[in-house]
Design an enzyme around this catalytic site. Structure first.
Site, PDB file in Angstrom:
ATOM      1  N   THR A 105       0.861  -1.178   0.000  1.00  0.00           N
ATOM      2  CA  THR A 105       0.000   0.000   0.000  1.00  0.00           C
ATOM      3  C   THR A 105       0.893   1.222   0.000  1.00  0.00           C
ATOM      4  O   THR A 105       1.930   1.255   0.671  1.00  0.00           O
ATOM      5  CB  THR A 105      -0.961   0.041   1.200  1.00  0.00           C
ATOM      6  OG1 THR A 105      -1.676   1.289   1.166  1.00  0.00           O
ATOM      7  CG2 THR A 105      -0.252  -0.082   2.531  1.00  0.00           C
ATOM      8  N   HIS A 106       0.491   2.207  -0.788  1.00  0.00           N
ATOM      9  CA  HIS A 106       1.318   3.401  -0.942  1.00  0.00           C
ATOM     10  C   HIS A 106       0.428   4.629  -0.732  1.00  0.00           C
ATOM     11  O   HIS A 106      -0.687   4.686  -1.277  1.00  0.00           O
ATOM     12  CB  HIS A 106       1.934   3.407  -2.350  1.00  0.00           C
ATOM     13  CG  HIS A 106       2.791   4.596  -2.596  1.00  0.00           C
ATOM     14  ND1 HIS A 106       4.063   4.709  -2.064  1.00  0.00           N
ATOM     15  CD2 HIS A 106       2.559   5.741  -3.285  1.00  0.00           C
ATOM     16  CE1 HIS A 106       4.573   5.877  -2.438  1.00  0.00           C
ATOM     17  NE2 HIS A 106       3.688   6.515  -3.174  1.00  0.00           N
ATOM     18  N   ASP A 142       6.867   1.165  -6.400  1.00  0.00           N
ATOM     19  CA  ASP A 142       5.511   1.739  -6.401  1.00  0.00           C
ATOM     20  C   ASP A 142       4.843   1.644  -7.783  1.00  0.00           C
ATOM     21  O   ASP A 142       4.191   2.594  -8.253  1.00  0.00           O
ATOM     22  CB  ASP A 142       5.545   3.192  -5.892  1.00  0.00           C
ATOM     23  CG  ASP A 142       6.091   3.273  -4.480  1.00  0.00           C
ATOM     24  OD1 ASP A 142       5.847   2.337  -3.701  1.00  0.00           O
ATOM     25  OD2 ASP A 142       6.782   4.251  -4.154  1.00  0.00           O
TER      26      ASP A 142
HETATM   27  C1  GRF Z   1       1.408   3.867   5.378  1.00  0.00           C
HETATM   28  O1  GRF Z   1       0.966   5.166   5.034  1.00  0.00           O
HETATM   29  C2  GRF Z   1       2.077   3.204   4.207  1.00  0.00           C
HETATM   30  O2  GRF Z   1       1.450   3.439   2.988  1.00  0.00           O
HETATM   31  C3  GRF Z   1       3.413   3.876   4.248  1.00  0.00           C
HETATM   32  O3  GRF Z   1       3.755   3.860   5.622  1.00  0.00           O
HETATM   33  C4  GRF Z   1       2.543   3.918   6.387  1.00  0.00           C
HETATM   34  C5  GRF Z   1       2.551   2.739   7.329  1.00  0.00           C
HETATM   35  O4  GRF Z   1       1.957   3.014   8.550  1.00  0.00           O
HETATM   36  N1  GRF Z   1       4.379   3.229   3.388  1.00  0.00           N
HETATM   37  P1  GRF Z   1       2.001   1.985   9.773  1.00  0.00           P
HETATM   38  O5  GRF Z   1       3.446   1.679  10.101  1.00  0.00           O
HETATM   39  O6  GRF Z   1       1.247   0.730   9.377  1.00  0.00           O
HETATM   40  O7  GRF Z   1       1.302   2.682  10.905  1.00  0.00           O
END
Ligand code: GRF
Length: 187
Positions: A105-106, A142
């Site tokens: 997820t990005h 990505d």
């Molecule tokens: C998310 O916004 C993800 O897309 C990005 O880092 C964040 C991860 O958050 N690469 P967490 O560590 O799960 O709270």
């Protein structure tokens, strides 16, 4: 039942959302000491840390990736979902057994704003709407097939941090659901 592994580097709120949705998580992998790793331990999920210690050109990305492959293979993992996992893995991760089976997820509406500072870059570009993208990860950062996206509008009083927090709320709602349907329909 396919076996899911999750990769973390940060606060682990995506991992928490997966646990809350009762996804069966067989293994958690961290590249550094982080809250995400502690959460896995607290929930009794098998976990392992392979610290990414060197942040210079001498970092042996291939060797690190071979190790990741090995530990996933050894645990008979079918899908590896990166959840804020911040080490860029070498192309060999996306070949062989895990081809098409690494998810990410990005925090942007890809293909816009790739890279580690997606929210900041969207903010500085003056975007009024950004969001998140759930996609199949490939050797190109990505990129890869987009599975789902959610839009999150920027508010007048948003900072990069507050906008990212709301984008993360969207990621937490979407990512576990998409992983679940991927495991049911795509393996
Ligand atoms: C998310 O916004 C993800 O897309 C990005 O880092 C964040 C991860 O958050 N690469 P967490 O560590 O799960 O709270």
């Amino acid at each position: 039942m396919p076996r899911l592994a999750v990769g973390v580097s940060g606060t682990g709120t995506l991992l928490e959302a997966m646990i809350a949705r009762k996804l069966e998580i067989s293994f958690v992998f961290a590249d550094r000491q982080c809250r995400g790793y502690d959460i896995a331990r607290e929930h009794g999920i098998a976990c392992l840390m392979l610290p990414h210690l060197v942040f210079t050109a001498s970092f042996d990305r291939d060797q690190y990736t071979r190790y990741v492959n090995y530990v996933l293979d050894e645990r008979d993992i079918d899908v590896f979902a990166m959840a804020g996992f911040m080490t860029v893995l070498a192309p060999l991760m996306f070949e062989g057994r895990y081809r098409g089976r690494v998810l990410n997820t990005h925090p942007s509406l890809l293909p816009k704003f790739k890279g580690a500072h997606a929210v900041r870059d969207a903010f500085n570009a003056g975007e009024q709407v950004s969001g998140c993208t759930i996609h199949v990860a490939t050797e190109e950062l990505d990129s890869g097939e987009i599975l789902a996206q959610a839009r999150v509008a920027r508010r007048d009083d948003d900072t990069v941090e507050s906008w990212h927090e709301r984008i993360k709320v969207a990621e937490r709602a979407l990512y576990p659901r998409i992983i679940e349907s991927f495991m049911l329909t795509r393996l």
